[in-house]
Scaffold this active site. Structure first.
Site, PDB file in Angstrom:
ATOM      1  N   TYR A  47       0.843  -1.191   0.000  1.00  0.00           N
ATOM      2  CA  TYR A  47       0.000   0.000   0.000  1.00  0.00           C
ATOM      3  C   TYR A  47       0.881   1.245   0.000  1.00  0.00           C
ATOM      4  O   TYR A  47       1.626   1.492   0.945  1.00  0.00           O
ATOM      5  CB  TYR A  47      -0.910   0.039   1.226  1.00  0.00           C
ATOM      6  CG  TYR A  47      -1.914  -1.081   1.328  1.00  0.00           C
ATOM      7  CD1 TYR A  47      -2.109  -1.988   0.282  1.00  0.00           C
ATOM      8  CD2 TYR A  47      -2.683  -1.234   2.477  1.00  0.00           C
ATOM      9  CE1 TYR A  47      -3.038  -3.012   0.392  1.00  0.00           C
ATOM     10  CE2 TYR A  47      -3.612  -2.256   2.587  1.00  0.00           C
ATOM     11  CZ  TYR A  47      -3.786  -3.146   1.536  1.00  0.00           C
ATOM     12  OH  TYR A  47      -4.697  -4.158   1.646  1.00  0.00           O
ATOM     13  N   PRO A 193     -15.999  -4.246   2.878  1.00  0.00           N
ATOM     14  CA  PRO A 193     -17.185  -4.775   3.555  1.00  0.00           C
ATOM     15  C   PRO A 193     -18.469  -3.987   3.312  1.00  0.00           C
ATOM     16  O   PRO A 193     -19.528  -4.419   3.772  1.00  0.00           O
ATOM     17  CB  PRO A 193     -16.784  -4.691   5.031  1.00  0.00           C
ATOM     18  CG  PRO A 193     -15.886  -3.491   5.089  1.00  0.00           C
ATOM     19  CD  PRO A 193     -15.129  -3.492   3.789  1.00  0.00           C
ATOM     20  N   PRO A 195     -21.176  -2.509   0.636  1.00  0.00           N
ATOM     21  CA  PRO A 195     -21.631  -2.515  -0.762  1.00  0.00           C
ATOM     22  C   PRO A 195     -22.074  -1.124  -1.190  1.00  0.00           C
ATOM     23  O   PRO A 195     -22.294  -0.239  -0.357  1.00  0.00           O
ATOM     24  CB  PRO A 195     -22.820  -3.476  -0.728  1.00  0.00           C
ATOM     25  CG  PRO A 195     -23.367  -3.314   0.647  1.00  0.00           C
ATOM     26  CD  PRO A 195     -22.177  -3.075   1.547  1.00  0.00           C
TER      27      PRO A 195
END
Length: 261
Positions: A47, A193, A195
């Site tokens: 990252y 996690p 949507p």
């Protein structure tokens, strides 16, 4: 540190590729997350190509008691948007040493194999992490994007404390893994996690007068005691909305709505 919610730090560093666009704002998000009760900060060597770990240390070191800083190795970044599994034992060891330096610690709290490299025997990849654990450089070992068979193969080499797979109310490909982790007392850490635009989540959120993101996270918390979501954001407002999931208790009817396929 009382929340089961963690914080995924990926997006704090320019799309996961370079240093943060606004360093002070990124540090403020990290510090506020901890103040709000986040128990785990999730990062990786890939990252920001190391910049994410450096940012976390700059914002939070010395780390508060009870806070886990989880990092990963096993994916290299040959270019922006490129993620290539690389699980050679010497590479994993090298990356662990770099993570120790960037995070300013002598032992990594939780060290994931970021992806299983199909070109390297799994036992060699997990064995490299087990060696680091035996040397006191790693406390706990995790796996990412794995099935039950792979988890059990890895456990024959070393104890596995956490599994991080993509999972949410609208993406349930790993239901079997959630159930397995629950039965085996392994933390299941869903990435991505929350949507987007899910009608079931919107319906329940309207009933509760709650943010949709918080409802999606509350469903995960209700799904299994093993689940420890790591939503990420660059926004203090969204961070606070996410953390409000702790205060939501879903009714059986609301869970049934969210459970619908």
């Amino acid at each position: 540190m009382t929340s089961r919610l963690g914080f995924g730090a990926l997006h704090l560093t320019d799309g996961g590729w370079g240093p943060p666009v606004d360093r002070d704002a990124a540090k403020a998000v990290l510090r506020t997350a901890v103040d709000l009760g986040v128990h785990m900060i999730d990062t990786a060597d890939a990252y920001g190509v190391g910049a994410n770990e450096e940012l976390i240390a700059e914002a939070l070191h010395p780390y508060p008691a009870g806070l886990t800083v989880a990092t990963k190795a096993g994916q290299c970044r040959p270019g922006r948007g490129e993620w290539v599994p690389l699980g050679r034992p010497e590479y994993l060891r090298q990356q662990a040493e770099l993570s120790l330096r960037r995070l300013r610690v002598e032992r990594l709290d939780l060290f994931y194999l970021h992806r299983v490299d199909p070109a390297v025997p799994l036992a060699d990849q997990v064995g490299a992490l087990a060696d680091l654990r035996a040397e006191g450089k790693v406390d706990r070992i995790g796996l990412s994007e794995v099935d039950v068979e792979t988890i059990e193969a890895a456990r024959r080499v070393a104890p596995i404390s956490a599994v991080q797979n993509k999972y949410s109310v609208d993406d349930r490909a790993y239901e079997e893994v959630v159930d397995h982790c629950t039965a085996e007392s392994i933390a299941f850490v869903p990435w991505r996690p929350i949507p987007r635009g899910d009608a079931r989540v919107a319906k329940v959120a309207a009933e509760l007068g709650a943010p949709e993101a918080a409802v999606a996270l509350a469903w995960l918390l209700a799904r299994s005691p093993a689940i420890q979501p790591i939503p990420g954001t660059t926004s203090l407002e969204h961070l606070r909305e996410n953390m409000s999931a702790d205060a939501i208790t879903l009714t059986a009817d609301q869970v049934a709505v969210l459970d619908q396929s």
